[in-house]
Design a protein around this motif. Structure first.
Motif, PDB file in Angstrom:
ATOM      1  N   LEU A   1       0.824  -1.212   0.000  1.00  0.00           N
ATOM      2  CA  LEU A   1       0.000   0.000   0.000  1.00  0.00           C
ATOM      3  C   LEU A   1       0.856   1.260   0.000  1.00  0.00           C
ATOM      4  O   LEU A   1       1.983   1.264   0.489  1.00  0.00           O
TER       5      LEU A   1
ATOM      6  N   ASP B   1      -2.726   5.246   1.731  1.00  0.00           N
ATOM      7  CA  ASP B   1      -3.620   4.086   1.867  1.00  0.00           C
ATOM      8  C   ASP B   1      -3.359   3.328   3.176  1.00  0.00           C
ATOM      9  O   ASP B   1      -4.276   2.763   3.762  1.00  0.00           O
TER      10      ASP B   1
ATOM     11  N   LYS C   1      -5.208   5.311   5.789  1.00  0.00           N
ATOM     12  CA  LYS C   1      -6.653   5.092   5.681  1.00  0.00           C
ATOM     13  C   LYS C   1      -7.036   3.697   6.192  1.00  0.00           C
ATOM     14  O   LYS C   1      -8.040   3.538   6.892  1.00  0.00           O
TER      15      LYS C   1
END
Length: 207
Positions: free
Chosen positions: A191, A195, A198
Motif C-alpha cells: 500500500l 492508503d 486510511k
C-alpha cells in the motif's frame, strides 16, 4: 470541562450545529466536513465531541464528528499564530487523515489551500507539529510497544513509509502501542503511505 454533547440535532447550517440536550440547546461551531455529515441527521440523535474555548470577550463551544478531528484541532491551536478559526478552516478543507499525511510529508502547500492560511503559517504548522509528534513518541510506553510489535518485523526497524504512517497516526492522538497493534493488520508492503493511514483508521473505527 465538556467532553461531548449528545441529543437531538435541531439545526445545522453555516458552520453552526444546535444540539438539544435535556431541553438545553447547545450551539456548536463545526467544520464544513462535520456539517456535511450532520446535515442528513437533522431531527435525529447525534453525538459531538467538544472543545470549550474561553476568551476575554466570550465563550465558544466547538463540535467535532470524531475524536480524530478533535485531536487535530487541539494540536493546531498549540501552534503559534494559529487560533480556533484557522484550525477550523483547515479542518473544513481536509480530513484528519489527509492533514496528518500533509504534516508528515511536509506538504505545507496543501495546508495553505485552506482559507486564511498563508504559506508562512502552513510552514510553521508543519515545523511545530512534526517536532511535537517526535516528542510525544519519545515519551511512549516502550514496554507496551515492544509487546505489541511482532518479533519478525519490529516497527522500530520499519521502512520510512511505515515510520511516516506512525507519525501521521500519532498526529490523530493514537498511542504508539495502539498504532503498532493496528499496523500489524495492514498490508504495509504493497500500500501507499496514504492508503496505509486510511486502512489503519478503518481498523481503529472497527475496534
Amino acid at each position: 470541562m465538556l467532553y461531548h454533547v449528545k441529543g437531538e440535532l435541531m439545526a445545522c447550517e453555516g458552520g453552526l450545529a444546535v444540539v438539544d440536550c435535556g431541553g438545553v440547546g447547545y450551539a456548536l461551531t463545526v467544520s464544513t466536513t462535520t456539517s456535511e455529515k450532520l446535515a442528513p441527521m437533522l431531527g435525529n440523535e447525534v453525538l459531538l465531541f467538544t472543545h470549550l474555548q474561553v476568551r476575554e470577550d466570550g465563550i465558544e463551544l466547538y463540535g467535532f464528528g470524531g475524536r480524530e478531528e478533535l485531536s487535530v484541532f487541539r494540536l493546531l491551536i498549540t501552534v503559534s499564530g494559529v487560533g480556533p478559526k484557522a484550525a477550523m478552516s483547515i479542518l473544513s478543507t481536509m480530513t484528519p487523515d489527509r492533514f496528518a499525511y500533509a504534516v508528515c510529508t511536509e506538504d505545507a502547500k496543501a495546508l495553505s489551500r485552506a482559507p486564511g492560511i498563508g504559506g508562512k503559517t502552513a510552514a510553521r504548522i508543519v515545523l511545530e507539529l512534526k517536532d511535537k509528534i517526535s516528542k510525544d513518541q519519545m515519551s511512549g510506553d516502550l514496554a507496551s510497544i515492544k509487546d505489541s510489535v511482532p518479533t519478525r518485523a519490529p516497527l522500530s526497524a520499519a521502512s520510512g513509509k511505515i515510520k511516516e504512517a506512525e507519525d501521521a497516526l500519532g498526529v490523530l492522538g493514537y498511542t504508539r502501542a495502539e498504532i503498532a497493534s493496528v499496523l500489524r493488520e495492514v498490508d504495509t508492503a504493497s500500500l501507499s503511505l496514504e492508503d496505509i493511514i486510511k486502512a489503519a483508521l478503518r481498523r481503529f473505527s472497527e475496534k
